[in-house]
Design a protein around this motif. Structure first.
Motif, PDB file in Angstrom:
ATOM      1  N   UNK A 192       0.792  -1.221   0.000  1.00  0.00           N
ATOM      2  CA  UNK A 192       0.000   0.000   0.000  1.00  0.00           C
ATOM      3  C   UNK A 192       0.823   1.269   0.000  1.00  0.00           C
ATOM      4  N   UNK A 193       1.820   1.338   0.886  1.00  0.00           N
ATOM      5  CA  UNK A 193       2.626   2.561   0.985  1.00  0.00           C
ATOM      6  C   UNK A 193       3.449   2.791  -0.272  1.00  0.00           C
ATOM      7  N   UNK A 194       4.052   1.740  -0.796  1.00  0.00           N
ATOM      8  CA  UNK A 194       4.859   1.897  -2.007  1.00  0.00           C
ATOM      9  C   UNK A 194       3.991   2.322  -3.184  1.00  0.00           C
ATOM     10  N   UNK A 195       2.777   1.784  -3.267  1.00  0.00           N
ATOM     11  CA  UNK A 195       1.874   2.156  -4.356  1.00  0.00           C
ATOM     12  C   UNK A 195       1.516   3.635  -4.277  1.00  0.00           C
ATOM     13  N   UNK A 196       1.161   4.104  -3.088  1.00  0.00           N
ATOM     14  CA  UNK A 196       0.845   5.520  -2.905  1.00  0.00           C
ATOM     15  C   UNK A 196       2.046   6.402  -3.200  1.00  0.00           C
ATOM     16  N   UNK A 197       3.189   6.008  -2.683  1.00  0.00           N
ATOM     17  CA  UNK A 197       4.391   6.814  -2.860  1.00  0.00           C
ATOM     18  C   UNK A 197       4.782   6.911  -4.331  1.00  0.00           C
ATOM     19  N   UNK A 198       4.789   5.783  -5.032  1.00  0.00           N
ATOM     20  CA  UNK A 198       5.191   5.786  -6.443  1.00  0.00           C
ATOM     21  C   UNK A 198       4.232   6.618  -7.274  1.00  0.00           C
ATOM     22  N   UNK A 199       2.938   6.464  -7.040  1.00  0.00           N
ATOM     23  CA  UNK A 199       1.961   7.251  -7.785  1.00  0.00           C
ATOM     24  C   UNK A 199       2.139   8.745  -7.538  1.00  0.00           C
ATOM     25  N   UNK A 200       2.488   9.102  -6.306  1.00  0.00           N
ATOM     26  CA  UNK A 200       2.639  10.517  -5.969  1.00  0.00           C
ATOM     27  C   UNK A 200       3.888  11.130  -6.580  1.00  0.00           C
ATOM     28  N   UNK A 201       5.011  10.381  -6.578  1.00  0.00           N
ATOM     29  CA  UNK A 201       6.256  10.992  -7.064  1.00  0.00           C
ATOM     30  C   UNK A 201       6.276  11.115  -8.586  1.00  0.00           C
ATOM     31  N   UNK A 202       5.444  10.350  -9.279  1.00  0.00           N
ATOM     32  CA  UNK A 202       5.393  10.486 -10.737  1.00  0.00           C
ATOM     33  C   UNK A 202       4.793  11.824 -11.154  1.00  0.00           C
ATOM     34  N   UNK A 203       3.970  12.383 -10.301  1.00  0.00           N
ATOM     35  CA  UNK A 203       3.289  13.642 -10.592  1.00  0.00           C
ATOM     36  C   UNK A 203       3.646  14.622  -9.490  1.00  0.00           C
ATOM     37  N   UNK A 204       4.416  15.623  -9.812  1.00  0.00           N
ATOM     38  CA  UNK A 204       4.913  16.562  -8.811  1.00  0.00           C
ATOM     39  C   UNK A 204       3.828  17.582  -8.487  1.00  0.00           C
ATOM     40  N   UNK A 205       2.854  17.135  -7.666  1.00  0.00           N
ATOM     41  CA  UNK A 205       1.736  18.006  -7.313  1.00  0.00           C
ATOM     42  C   UNK A 205       1.195  17.592  -5.958  1.00  0.00           C
ATOM     43  N   UNK A 206       1.458  18.376  -4.892  1.00  0.00           N
ATOM     44  CA  UNK A 206       0.939  18.025  -3.568  1.00  0.00           C
ATOM     45  C   UNK A 206      -0.583  17.955  -3.524  1.00  0.00           C
ATOM     46  N   UNK A 207      -1.260  18.701  -4.403  1.00  0.00           N
ATOM     47  CA  UNK A 207      -2.724  18.722  -4.374  1.00  0.00           C
ATOM     48  C   UNK A 207      -3.339  17.380  -4.722  1.00  0.00           C
ATOM     49  N   UNK A 208      -2.561  16.509  -5.346  1.00  0.00           N
ATOM     50  CA  UNK A 208      -3.119  15.234  -5.791  1.00  0.00           C
ATOM     51  C   UNK A 208      -3.087  14.177  -4.689  1.00  0.00           C
ATOM     52  N   UNK A 209      -2.373  14.433  -3.598  1.00  0.00           N
ATOM     53  CA  UNK A 209      -2.189  13.420  -2.558  1.00  0.00           C
ATOM     54  C   UNK A 209      -3.509  13.030  -1.899  1.00  0.00           C
ATOM     55  N   UNK A 210      -4.336  14.019  -1.592  1.00  0.00           N
ATOM     56  CA  UNK A 210      -5.611  13.694  -0.945  1.00  0.00           C
ATOM     57  C   UNK A 210      -6.479  12.821  -1.838  1.00  0.00           C
ATOM     58  N   UNK A 211      -6.496  13.121  -3.131  1.00  0.00           N
ATOM     59  CA  UNK A 211      -7.279  12.300  -4.060  1.00  0.00           C
ATOM     60  C   UNK A 211      -6.734  10.878  -4.130  1.00  0.00           C
ATOM     61  N   UNK A 212      -5.413  10.736  -4.113  1.00  0.00           N
ATOM     62  CA  UNK A 212      -4.820   9.399  -4.150  1.00  0.00           C
ATOM     63  C   UNK A 212      -5.200   8.602  -2.902  1.00  0.00           C
ATOM     64  N   UNK A 213      -5.217   9.255  -1.752  1.00  0.00           N
ATOM     65  CA  UNK A 213      -5.604   8.547  -0.531  1.00  0.00           C
ATOM     66  C   UNK A 213      -7.052   8.072  -0.626  1.00  0.00           C
ATOM     67  N   UNK A 214      -7.955   8.914  -1.135  1.00  0.00           N
ATOM     68  CA  UNK A 214      -9.336   8.483  -1.334  1.00  0.00           C
ATOM     69  C   UNK A 214      -9.411   7.340  -2.347  1.00  0.00           C
ATOM     70  N   UNK A 215      -8.677   7.487  -3.458  1.00  0.00           N
ATOM     71  CA  UNK A 215      -8.741   6.483  -4.521  1.00  0.00           C
ATOM     72  C   UNK A 215      -8.205   5.136  -4.065  1.00  0.00           C
ATOM     73  N   UNK A 216      -7.274   5.140  -3.104  1.00  0.00           N
ATOM     74  CA  UNK A 216      -6.693   3.875  -2.646  1.00  0.00           C
ATOM     75  C   UNK A 216      -7.703   3.030  -1.872  1.00  0.00           C
ATOM     76  N   UNK A 217      -8.729   3.649  -1.309  1.00  0.00           N
ATOM     77  CA  UNK A 217      -9.649   2.903  -0.445  1.00  0.00           C
ATOM     78  C   UNK A 217     -10.477   1.875  -1.211  1.00  0.00           C
ATOM     79  N   UNK A 218     -11.225   2.254  -2.259  1.00  0.00           N
ATOM     80  CA  UNK A 218     -11.958   1.204  -2.994  1.00  0.00           C
ATOM     81  C   UNK A 218     -11.028   0.250  -3.729  1.00  0.00           C
ATOM     82  N   UNK A 219      -9.891   0.755  -4.215  1.00  0.00           N
ATOM     83  CA  UNK A 219      -8.955  -0.134  -4.901  1.00  0.00           C
ATOM     84  C   UNK A 219      -8.418  -1.189  -3.939  1.00  0.00           C
ATOM     85  N   UNK A 220      -8.136  -0.776  -2.699  1.00  0.00           N
ATOM     86  CA  UNK A 220      -7.624  -1.744  -1.723  1.00  0.00           C
ATOM     87  C   UNK A 220      -8.680  -2.790  -1.378  1.00  0.00           C
TER      88      UNK A 220
END
Length: 443
Positions: free
Chosen positions: A396-424
């Protein structure tokens, strides 16, 4: 007091003194600062060693790749990525790796389908063959990354050297330091290693202070990442168009793209034991690996040259022109790359599954952007990578981290955390893309 001779009634008599009732278990004592400080020198040494080995293998593979895919076809007057040359090179790579697995001492380690990021300690005689098989794979074009075999080599090397030169150090420290250092070197930052180790500690039910447990691994990861950065200057930022800010439509898009990417990844996970079993019926590495090379050549002819190799450089090429392909082309590349990952991991090529999964997720996200232009390309890529990595790695952590570093935008982190919930929820408790020795999937 009672009078002499009087008896205390049984119901009021005090119990005889005995051992005190057991209390709650006490937490293990924290290591002293002196103990933590003493772990720094081994951590630094392992960090430098792990990084240099990773960079050395990668650089050697890139040089060989240039010879095989540029110099040689140019000299022969053959198209670099023509169907003929892809078939020749991938079949030849299967033959070359098959020879290493068959004839080199140690047979290039155990079946790669049974390995994850937590590598076993391999004996020293296995490591040269594993390094050679990995370099040939990286140069030849199969869709696997360097992470699993490089971690295994560094773990075995660190354990062997550490046991010889620091015999008083606990043997269990060397695999943890080597894994952390290699992950730091692979991603160019110690944060990824810290996340992986903390997740592993939580899974093992480790007690005590987290930062005491992470002190030496984090130091090794930081040294590995810094060494790689100074020597090779890696970057994960795809330089996609900046993500302006989250809106309600972005929230819906993130949930849908990540979940669909996870479903696509789980299709490959469920197919993994069957494809692996089909190749294992060939029994001999000189049959399995060349056969895998032939299938990979056919898949390369179908998906194009961007679906070859580990995928990190190829993701950068896609990101430079997010509108340069149609939705159908992006989706074709995603499916072909996922099939190539499945075949390469099943037929015995030595390699990891993270980097090609990143390509699959990025292609899927860009296909979503082309189908629905309102889906921001940066958001599509990040969520596609997130869902795909959750399915393939179950980290889980590596997936979130890798997705975040590919796109240099802090604003996207909250959306990624939400998106990880149904995917998980779609992937947890289900088979992983890793097998037991008997071929059954790890759950």
């Amino acid at each position: 007091m009672t009078a002499c001779g009087d008896r205390v009634p049984p119901d009021t008599a005090r119990p005889a003194a005995g051992p005190p009732a057991p209390g709650p278990p006490s937490a293990p004592a924290a290591p002293s600062a002196r103990v933590l400080l003493a772990s720094l020198l081994p951590a630094v040494a392992v960090g430098v060693l792990a990084s240099l080995l990773f960079v050395g293998v990668s650089e050697a593979a890139e040089l060989l790749q240039g010879v095989l895919w540029k110099n040689l076809p140019d000299a022969l007057g053959v198209g670099r990525y023509s169907v003929l040359w892809m078939m020749v090179m991938l079949t030849a790579t299967g033959v070359a790796v098959g020879l290493v697995v068959w004839r080199v001492p140690g047979h290039a380690g155990p079946d790669p389908a049974t390995l994850g990021l937590d590598a076993p300690v391999l004996p020293p005689r296995v490591l040269p063959g594993l390094v050679l098989a990995t370099a040939l794979m990286l140069a030849g074009g199969p869709s696997l990354g360097p992470e699993n075999p490089i971690i295994a080599v560094n773990v075995g090397l660190a354990f062997w050297l550490g046991s010889r030169f620091l015999p008083r150090a606990p043997g269990a420290i060397w695999p943890v330091l080597a894994e952390s250092a290699t992950i730091g070197a692979l991603f160019g930052t110690p944060v990824a290693a810290a996340l992986v180790i903390s997740e592993a500690l939580a899974g093992r039910g480790a007690k005590g202070r987290l930062w005491d447990s992470l002190f030496a691994p984090l130091a090794a990861a930081a040294v590995g990442a810094l060494t790689t950065t100074l020597v090779a200057h890696p970057t994960f930022d795809l330089h996609l168009p900046p993500f302006g800010g989250p809106h309600w439509g972005d929230l819906l898009a993130s949930l849908v793209v990540a979940s669909l990417a996870a479903v696509l990844g789980m299709a490959a996970v469920h197919a993994f034991p069957f494809v692996h079993g089909a190749f294992r019926r060939l029994r001999h590495p000189m049959l399995m690996l060349p056969a895998g090379g032939v299938v990979l050549g056919l898949l390369g002819a179908l998906g194009g040259h961007l679906t070859l190799f580990k995928g990190l450089d190829e993701v950068g090429e896609l990101a430079r022109d997010p509108d340069g392909w149609t939705a159908g082309q992006f989706l074709t590349m995603a499916v072909v790359k996922l099939a190539a990952l499945l075949v390469a991991a099943s037929s015995g090529f030595r390699g990891g599954r993270i980097f090609p999964a990143v390509f699959v997720g990025a292609s899927f996200g860009l296909a979503a952007h082309q189908l629905v232009p309102a889906v921001d390309p940066s958001l599509g890529v990040a969520c596609g990578v997130l869902g795909m990595l959750l399915a393939v790695t179950r980290q889980g952590w590596v997936s979130l981290f890798t997705a975040a570093v590919l796109v240099d935008s802090p604003a996207i982190l909250a959306l990624l955390c939400f998106a990880s919930l149904p995917a998980w929820l779609l992937v947890t408790g289900r088979p992983q893309m890793q097998l037991h020795d008997d071929g059954s999937p790890v759950v």
